[in-house]
Design a protein around this motif. Sequence first.
Motif, short mmCIF file in Angstrom:
data_model
loop_
_atom_site.label_atom_id
_atom_site.label_comp_id
_atom_site.label_asym_id
_atom_site.label_seq_id
_atom_site.Cartn_x
_atom_site.Cartn_y
_atom_site.Cartn_z
N ILE A 170 0.84 -1.40 0.01
CA ILE A 170 -0.07 -0.10 -0.06
C ILE A 170 0.93 1.45 0.04
O ILE A 170 0.40 2.23 -0.59
CB ILE A 170 -0.91 0.06 1.10
CG1 ILE A 170 -2.04 1.24 1.26
CG2 ILE A 170 -0.20 -0.03 2.51
CD1 ILE A 170 -2.94 0.83 0.22
N VAL A 171 2.15 1.17 0.64
CA VAL A 171 3.07 2.43 0.56
C VAL A 171 3.38 2.94 -0.64
O VAL A 171 3.42 3.93 -1.01
CB VAL A 171 4.08 2.22 1.62
CG1 VAL A 171 5.02 1.11 1.13
CG2 VAL A 171 4.74 3.55 1.84
N VAL A 172 3.46 1.76 -1.64
CA VAL A 172 4.08 2.11 -2.83
C VAL A 172 2.89 2.81 -3.77
O VAL A 172 2.95 3.88 -4.26
CB VAL A 172 4.70 1.13 -3.76
CG1 VAL A 172 4.93 1.28 -5.12
CG2 VAL A 172 5.71 0.45 -2.93
N THR A 173 1.61 2.17 -3.66
CA THR A 173 0.59 2.44 -4.53
C THR A 173 0.10 3.83 -3.82
O THR A 173 -0.23 4.78 -4.55
CB THR A 173 -0.65 1.62 -4.49
OG1 THR A 173 -0.85 1.23 -3.15
CG2 THR A 173 -0.22 0.12 -4.97
N ALA A 174 0.26 4.03 -2.53
CA ALA A 174 -0.27 5.44 -2.01
C ALA A 174 0.78 6.50 -2.31
O ALA A 174 0.36 7.84 -2.46
CB ALA A 174 -0.18 5.38 -0.32
N ALA A 175 2.09 6.12 -2.47
CA ALA A 175 3.06 7.34 -2.98
C ALA A 175 2.56 7.42 -4.17
O ALA A 175 2.59 8.86 -4.67
CB ALA A 175 4.33 6.65 -2.81
N LEU A 176 2.48 6.71 -5.13
CA LEU A 176 1.93 7.02 -6.42
C LEU A 176 0.69 7.88 -6.72
O LEU A 176 0.88 8.81 -7.46
CB LEU A 176 2.13 5.74 -7.49
CG LEU A 176 3.29 4.73 -7.60
CD1 LEU A 176 3.07 3.87 -8.25
CD2 LEU A 176 4.35 5.78 -8.15
N ALA A 177 -0.13 7.31 -5.83
CA ALA A 177 -1.33 8.29 -5.97
C ALA A 177 -1.09 9.34 -5.53
O ALA A 177 -1.80 10.53 -5.89
CB ALA A 177 -2.57 7.42 -5.16
N LEU A 178 -0.55 9.64 -4.41
CA LEU A 178 -0.20 10.93 -3.69
C LEU A 178 0.70 11.80 -4.78
O LEU A 178 0.23 12.90 -4.92
CB LEU A 178 0.32 10.98 -2.29
CG LEU A 178 -0.32 10.48 -1.35
CD1 LEU A 178 0.49 10.33 -0.06
CD2 LEU A 178 -1.40 11.61 -1.20
N LEU A 179 1.45 11.33 -5.53
CA LEU A 179 2.26 12.05 -6.39
C LEU A 179 1.30 12.45 -7.58
O LEU A 179 1.43 13.62 -7.86
CB LEU A 179 3.19 11.03 -7.04
CG LEU A 179 3.87 11.74 -8.49
CD1 LEU A 179 5.07 12.58 -7.89
CD2 LEU A 179 4.53 10.39 -9.25
N VAL A 180 0.25 12.03 -7.89
CA VAL A 180 -0.66 12.15 -9.13
C VAL A 180 -1.66 13.43 -8.56
O VAL A 180 -1.64 14.46 -9.03
CB VAL A 180 -1.70 11.05 -9.39
CG1 VAL A 180 -2.85 11.55 -10.36
CG2 VAL A 180 -0.86 9.96 -10.22
#
Lengths: 236, 250
Positions: free
Chosen positions: B115-125
């Motif tokens: 989740i930390v990876v997908t969350a970081a990518l989503a927060l980047l967006v």
Amino acid sequence: MNKTWKLAAAAALWGTAVLAVPATAGSLDPSSVSARPAPMVVAQAGAAAPAAHAPGAPEAGHGPEGGESHGGFPPFKPANYASQLIWLIVSFGALYFLMSRVTLPRIGRILEERHDRIAKDLEEARLRQAESEAAHVAYEKALTEARGKANAIAGEARNRLTAETDANRKALEASLNTKLADAESRIAATKTSALSHVRGIAVDTTNAIVTTLVGAGAPQQDVEAAVDAALAAKSN
Amino acid sequence: MTIDPIHQFEIQRYVELLKLSGVSVSFTNSAAFMVGIVAVIFFFLTYATRGRTLVPGRMQSVAEMSYEFIAKMVRDSAGTEGMVFFPLVFSLFLFVFVANVVGLVPYTFTITAHIVVTAALALLVIGTVIVYGFYKHGTHFLHLFVPSGVPAFLLPFVVLIEVVSFLSRPISLSLRLFANMLAGHIALKVFAFFVVGLGSVGALGWLGATLPFFMIVALTALELLVAVLQAYVFAVLTSIYLNDAVHPGH
């Protein structure tokens, strides 16, 4: 031109990491930091609590079970968040840099070159087509002109030949007429001369006949007078 | 053999790089896969386009098709002005795509199942949307939350709904990818354990093990579809969200 917002976006990502780090700090068990293959159990109920805050709010990451580096559900272990985030930033940053600076311009250039080449070829084909059409029109025109000229030449030749033939015929006719007239006059002359000999022959013949029949010649004047009388009677 | 479908998600620390106030930053299996994915993407695309041929070969076609696919996606959702985000969406799509597909290979690690990876990518967006939106449009960006033509008495509710829907975007974006990857891999592993478990029982067990075995075959195909689809969904939603940064007015 877009430097500013790109930097800002990078800063935002860094911010996430920085927020995540203190979250992991408090819950770390120093003795278990090393890479120990942990005997795993299926995710416990405690994993649900970090699940609620994990996506949006890593700063609240003091889950009851989350701090342990062994046991628990791996995706919800904040002890590993810092490593994952930092390596994600490094690797994704590198990927973004490579894509935007190297790979995408490279592929874009290939596509652009192909697009340009096709456009150029199409343009050239269009030019060639126009050229060939112009050549065709010129050919048609030349053909029409040549045909007209040929017709003119043929007509002229025909006229000239007709005129020549006419002239020849007229000359021939004239010469023939002359010859005919000559011949006629000659015939007339011959006839006249022949007729003039007739009296002499008749006189001689008469003399000869009279001599043969009578046995003695008649006087010349009588014979001539008798022949003249006979000829006059004949010609009448 | 213990039944442990979660072990595949375990982070293994290979080298500890630094330790700041108790926080360990290590080179892990996850990091190795991230770096590997970036290397694979970059070297494949570079190798595929090495000829720069006018008539593309198979590999160059793949590179060109991925380029045109994402370019069309971004242009369709965010317009020509949105093409500034083309490298971002392209990188995100390929990163998630390769991570998902590589994760399907047995013994590999799926970075997007964290989740930390997908969350970081989503927060980047979402961070990009917010930062670019305010940078480009200033306070006009807030019109995103105020649709035009709404009656005044409804406006507070509509604005509230818009704000909530905006804030839920990074959550749904990250959870969708994370949950799909996680659930699929667990399901695969559970069926794999059925095969092993039944196979160790005896002849009858061998017979029974064929059923979960075919299930794994079918599930693998399904997971391949999910892996590709989730990368696509992630990229499409990113393009749509980025559209708000470019055109905040509804």
